[in-house]
Design an enzyme around this catalytic site. Structure first.
Site, PDB file in Angstrom:
ATOM      1  N   GLY A   1       0.829  -1.207   0.000  1.00  0.00           N
ATOM      2  CA  GLY A   1       0.000   0.000   0.000  1.00  0.00           C
ATOM      3  C   GLY A   1       0.856   1.247   0.000  1.00  0.00           C
ATOM      4  O   GLY A   1       1.174   1.785   1.073  1.00  0.00           O
ATOM      5  N   TYR A   2       1.224   1.686  -1.177  1.00  0.00           N
ATOM      6  CA  TYR A   2       2.037   2.910  -1.307  1.00  0.00           C
ATOM      7  C   TYR A   2       1.230   4.028  -1.979  1.00  0.00           C
ATOM      8  O   TYR A   2       0.874   5.006  -1.363  1.00  0.00           O
ATOM      9  CB  TYR A   2       3.293   2.645  -2.147  1.00  0.00           C
ATOM     10  CG  TYR A   2       4.429   1.917  -1.448  1.00  0.00           C
ATOM     11  CD1 TYR A   2       4.441   1.722  -0.071  1.00  0.00           C
ATOM     12  CD2 TYR A   2       5.515   1.442  -2.184  1.00  0.00           C
ATOM     13  CE1 TYR A   2       5.482   1.065   0.550  1.00  0.00           C
ATOM     14  CE2 TYR A   2       6.579   0.775  -1.574  1.00  0.00           C
ATOM     15  CZ  TYR A   2       6.552   0.590  -0.203  1.00  0.00           C
ATOM     16  OH  TYR A   2       7.593  -0.059   0.397  1.00  0.00           O
ATOM     17  N   SER A   3       0.925   3.823  -3.293  1.00  0.00           N
ATOM     18  CA  SER A   3       0.274   4.895  -4.063  1.00  0.00           C
ATOM     19  C   SER A   3      -1.095   5.244  -3.499  1.00  0.00           C
ATOM     20  O   SER A   3      -1.777   4.402  -2.902  1.00  0.00           O
ATOM     21  CB  SER A   3       0.092   4.452  -5.509  1.00  0.00           C
ATOM     22  OG  SER A   3       1.320   4.333  -6.143  1.00  0.00           O
TER      23      SER A   3
ATOM     24  N   THR B   1       3.968   9.054  -8.298  1.00  0.00           N
ATOM     25  CA  THR B   1       5.410   9.245  -8.392  1.00  0.00           C
ATOM     26  C   THR B   1       5.938  10.056  -7.209  1.00  0.00           C
ATOM     27  O   THR B   1       6.994   9.780  -6.669  1.00  0.00           O
ATOM     28  CB  THR B   1       5.733   9.936  -9.734  1.00  0.00           C
ATOM     29  OG1 THR B   1       5.400   9.026 -10.775  1.00  0.00           O
ATOM     30  CG2 THR B   1       7.195  10.294  -9.828  1.00  0.00           C
TER      31      THR B   1
ATOM     32  N   SER C   1      -2.017  -4.271  -5.579  1.00  0.00           N
ATOM     33  CA  SER C   1      -2.108  -5.562  -6.259  1.00  0.00           C
ATOM     34  C   SER C   1      -2.081  -6.693  -5.242  1.00  0.00           C
ATOM     35  O   SER C   1      -1.466  -6.561  -4.180  1.00  0.00           O
ATOM     36  CB  SER C   1      -0.956  -5.721  -7.246  1.00  0.00           C
ATOM     37  OG  SER C   1      -1.063  -4.720  -8.234  1.00  0.00           O
TER      38      SER C   1
ATOM     39  N   GLU D   1      12.717  -4.474  -4.462  1.00  0.00           N
ATOM     40  CA  GLU D   1      11.624  -4.726  -5.400  1.00  0.00           C
ATOM     41  C   GLU D   1      12.097  -4.547  -6.836  1.00  0.00           C
ATOM     42  O   GLU D   1      11.771  -5.345  -7.713  1.00  0.00           O
ATOM     43  CB  GLU D   1      10.462  -3.759  -5.116  1.00  0.00           C
ATOM     44  CG  GLU D   1       9.411  -3.762  -6.224  1.00  0.00           C
ATOM     45  CD  GLU D   1       8.131  -2.999  -5.852  1.00  0.00           C
ATOM     46  OE1 GLU D   1       7.892  -2.805  -4.646  1.00  0.00           O
ATOM     47  OE2 GLU D   1       7.394  -2.623  -6.775  1.00  0.00           O
TER      48      GLU D   1
ATOM     49  N   THR E   1       8.639   5.259 -11.097  1.00  0.00           N
ATOM     50  CA  THR E   1       8.667   5.481 -12.537  1.00  0.00           C
ATOM     51  C   THR E   1      10.100   5.696 -13.045  1.00  0.00           C
ATOM     52  O   THR E   1      10.961   6.179 -12.312  1.00  0.00           O
ATOM     53  CB  THR E   1       7.743   6.660 -12.926  1.00  0.00           C
ATOM     54  OG1 THR E   1       7.568   6.652 -14.332  1.00  0.00           O
ATOM     55  CG2 THR E   1       8.343   7.988 -12.495  1.00  0.00           C
ATOM     56  N   ASN E   2      10.314   5.300 -14.305  1.00  0.00           N
ATOM     57  CA  ASN E   2      11.685   5.346 -14.818  1.00  0.00           C
ATOM     58  C   ASN E   2      12.271   6.760 -14.869  1.00  0.00           C
ATOM     59  O   ASN E   2      13.489   6.919 -14.822  1.00  0.00           O
ATOM     60  CB  ASN E   2      11.751   4.679 -16.196  1.00  0.00           C
ATOM     61  CG  ASN E   2      11.704   3.159 -16.075  1.00  0.00           C
ATOM     62  OD1 ASN E   2      11.543   2.621 -14.974  1.00  0.00           O
ATOM     63  ND2 ASN E   2      11.857   2.454 -17.181  1.00  0.00           N
TER      64      ASN E   2
END
Lengths: 368, 393
Positions: free
Chosen positions: B128-130, B136, B162, B244, B374-375
């Site tokens: 549970g991050y975003s 970002t 997820s 990760e 994100t990259n």
């Protein structure tokens, strides 16, 4: 698994950096921009400090047969844009003779190379896409060979005592050491002003004893030579691209526009980051290839992969570096331009990325 | 320098291959081919996880106190690589990134109850991050925690959680100090999904992978569920993300796919005299993929080797993430080109190739360039930590 360098390898890198940064200053390199690019005194210094014996067995005066050690030398020569072209001598001749030559020629030739004597090779031929199948011919007459053909991109050939030539004969491929005074040399002027020559052999008659390998092992020896040359050239590419990337990081961290250093723009820093990624990949595939060649005489796919990454890194990093430097990138008073020219030379000699992709694809789909 | 697997490690690889051949039964395969179980969570999946756990495979490099075998991270990598090659949806974020953080920083309860059960294959975590307004810019997260006398009260909403639909716990990033600067007021909690205050709604994605929006409504957790120090959660997040990122780009699945497509091309006749693999452009595509995989394998091996002695280096973990995720997309494209239109057929026709793995994998590849950080941010990190350039703004 161990990705760390041994302490002697870090020492090699450090002392090479010390010597080369002194002898490859902008002022000194300028002298070679329009003149024959070969620094005799630097070569003597490298010899005196034992660096020409890297990758060669101790019994001939070398420092041991580790090809990673030799890779460090070429990486540093690339990094400092040193005015020395030594892959023909230290890689093609020395390494191939070490692996395929008899004891006598190893003793004689390897120890004189370590002492600073120059040998070179002439393998590539104009318009020949497959160096393993030379167009140059060697006719066998009793104990004599009669060699005819044209080679090019042979390094510092005018200084060399002998030149290692590949030729096709009725016995298959041969690698032969030919004295330089028996061939016609023409200096080629090329993009990075490297001392490269065309070598013409017009029915050159030499003794069979000049063949460096046992009978029947010519193709194997030539394949080894081509592969190790690819890998060591990829180490030169690693040095060149590492230097270009560090120039980018330094320049964009100082240059100010719109009131801030341009490295704080993502468009700039991200292009630099892509150089860093490319460089890391090249470093790793080179390490793998040189280590595998330590224990096997045939690592064609590893060598091809190295040279593919080298070709792509040379191209991409060179143009990114020029772009991110703006006008400075093309100014001959700044350092970058020499690296860009060297990068193109390194990218194309002994197999471009596309050519090697083709070759690798054939190997993958037919050998498994 | 030594860049190869040892004899012992190669033996382990073989042993694991054989192990998975017998573990992954037709019944399990059938379950995993149902869309609702693509990511696992079904009864056969749970059974297989427990078997792997009780056979001692999940925690090869973990400390003995948690039930691990204290082998090196290389052995752990080989395990994950081999299980991922089979297509089994191994919950590597639980075992490879969240698990190690809990084992290192968790309370006594978390170490005993959570870490050991992860190794037994009994627990799965969602991350549970975003949040709806924090992607970002993760450090701007707003999920709110208030200290009570008997624990912590959690309220908020997370996005892209997820596996939450069959997870036992959420590894939850929360704000515990609203006065402090962004990064300084964050704390990590272990939140049980069977709490009545927990709920979710499904988000269906283009890759047919389910993810979730998750909601936290007055969930009270005891002190033992806090991981690390209060307000010191950011460093746990970044360490977890480094782990990760490496796990995300494991070279096993793409290499397996490459080998399988190569085999297919070598046995597919395109006329009386030629196989698909005889075409020069096909050979080129394979060569591009092969040389790319070699670099990815070496990046992963090097990262794994670094973990033996040290913390993951930020720049190098980001190199792995950017290179790997962008390479996957390119590799899938090149391999799909080889099989041409056949690649877009789904798994229900006699013309289907490779169980439609190409068709599925390309659809799931795009999440990796932005998921896990994100990259663009990864490139910022590479420029700063790898090239020592100034921070971008």
């Amino acid at each position: 698994m161990d990705f760390s360098e041994q302490s002697h390898q870090t020492e090699i890198r450090d002392s090479l950096n010390k010597i080369l940064s002194e002898h490859c200053s902008q002022e000194l390199l300028k002298e070679y921009d329009a003149n024959f690019k070969h620094d005799e005194s630097l070569l003597s210094l490298l010899s005196a400090n034992g660096f020409l014996g890297l990758g060669l067995n101790e019994k001939y005066g070398g420092s041991g047969e580790d090809l990673y050690d030799l890779g460090i030398l070429f990486e540093r020569l690339g990094y400092h844009a040193a005015p020395l072209s030594l892959s023909g001598c230290l890689v093609d001749v020395a390494q191939t003779i070490q692996k395929f030559g008899n004891e006598e020629s190893c003793k004689e030739i390897l120890s004189s190379i370590i002492a600073g004597e120059i040998y070179t090779s002439a393998i590539l031929e104009p318009f020949n896409q497959d160096p393993e199948n030379p167009m140059t011919t060697a006719k066998i007459e009793n104990d004599q060979l009669i060699i005819s053909g044209t080679k090019y991109l042979s390094e510092i050939s005018s200084m060399a005592k002998s030149i290692l030539i590949s030729a096709n004969s009725s016995e298959g491929v041969l690698l032969v050491l030919v004295e330089s005074d028996k061939v016609k040399l023409t200096e080629l002027s090329s993009t990075a002003n490297s001392p490269l020559f065309k070598v013409e052999l017009d029915s050159v008659r030499i003794s069979r004893r000049s063949i460096i390998h046992e009978q029947g092992r010519g193709l194997e020896a030539l394949r080894y030579l081509i592969q190790i040359n690819m890998v060591m050239r990829s180490y030169i590419a690693l040095g060149i691209t590492e230097k270009m990337t560090s120039l980018v990081a330094g320049y964009t961290s100082e240059r100010e526009q719109f009131g801030r250093v341009i490295g704080t723009f993502q468009a700039v820093s991200h292009r630099a980051a892509d150089c860093f990624i490319e460089l890391e990949c090249l470093r790793l595939v080179n390490q793998q290839a040189s280590i595998n060649l330590n224990t096997s005489l045939d690592c064609e796919n590893d060598a091809l992969i190295s040279k593919i990454w080298a070709g792509n890194a040379c191209h991409k990093i060179s143009y990114s570096a020029q772009h991110l430097h703006g006008g400075m990138g093309v100014d001959k008073d700044y350092v970058l331009w020499r690296y860009c020219l060297l990068a193109k030379e390194c990218e194309l000699i002994n197999g471009s990325a596309s050519q090697n992709i083709d070759r690798l694809g054939i190997n993958i789909t037919t050998n498994q | 320098m030594l860049i190869q697997l040892s004899q012992k490690q190669l033996k382990l690889q073989n042993e694991l291959q054989e192990y998975f051949e017998s573990l992954i039964t037709p019944t399990l395969k059938a379950e995993l081919s149902q869309p609702e179980y693509f990511e696992g969570g079904g009864p056969e999946f749970k059974k297989a996880m427990k078997t792997m756990g009780s056979d001692g495979w999940i925690g090869l490099s973990w400390k003995k106190e948690f039930g691990g075998k204290e082998l090196s991270p290389i052995e752990q990598y080989i395990f994950v690589e081999t299980v991922m090659r089979t297509g089994f949806p191994f919950p590597f974020l639980t075992t490879e990134s969240v698990g190690p953080m809990i084992a290192e920083h968790g309370s006594e309860w978390a170490k005993e109850e959570i870490a050991t059960k992860i190794l037994k294959g009994e627990l799965i975590f969602g991350i549970g991050y975003s949040e709806p307004n924090s992607g970002t810019d993760l450090a701007s997260l707003q999920t709110k925690v208030i200290k009570q006398t008997d624990g912590y009260l959690i309220n908020g909403q997370k996005m892209w959680t997820s596996l939450a639909n069959f997870s036992d716990y959420i590894w939850l990033a929360t704000r515990t100090d609203f006065e402090a600067k962004n990064h300084k007021g964050i704390s990590m909690f272990i939140v049980p999904t069977d709490d009545p205050g927990f709920s979710m709604s499904a988000i269906n994605t283009l890759g047919d992978v389910r993810t979730n929006a998750t909601f936290y409504d007055n969930i009270l957790v005891p002190e033992s569920h806090l991981v690390g120090e209060l307000n010191q959660g950011w460093s746990l997040i970044t360490s977890q993300l480094n782990l990760e990122r490496l796990a995300l780009v494991n070279h096993g699945p793409v290499e397996q796919l490459y080998k399988d497509v190569l085999k297919t091309a070598q046995s597919t006749k395109i006329d009386n005299n030629q196989y698909l693999s005889d075409l020069s452009w096909v050979k080129h595509n394979f060569a591009h993929v092969h040389s790319g995989i070699e670099a990815l394998k070496l990046i992963c091996w090097k990262q794994t080797w670094i973990m033996e002695s040290d913390q993951l280096n930020m720049a190098e973990a980001s190199v792995a993430k950017v290179y790997g995720s962008e390479f996957f997309i390119e590799a899938y494209r090149l391999l799909m080109e080889v099989m041409g239109e056949l690649s877009i057929l789904k798994n229900d026709s006699d013309l289907t190739i490779l169980n439609a793995r190409l068709e599925r994998m390309y659809r799931t590849a795009s999440i990796l360039t932005f998921g896990g950080g994100t990259n663009e941010v990864q490139r910022d990190i590479i420029a700063m930590a790898g090239l020592l350039m100034p921070r971008t703004r």
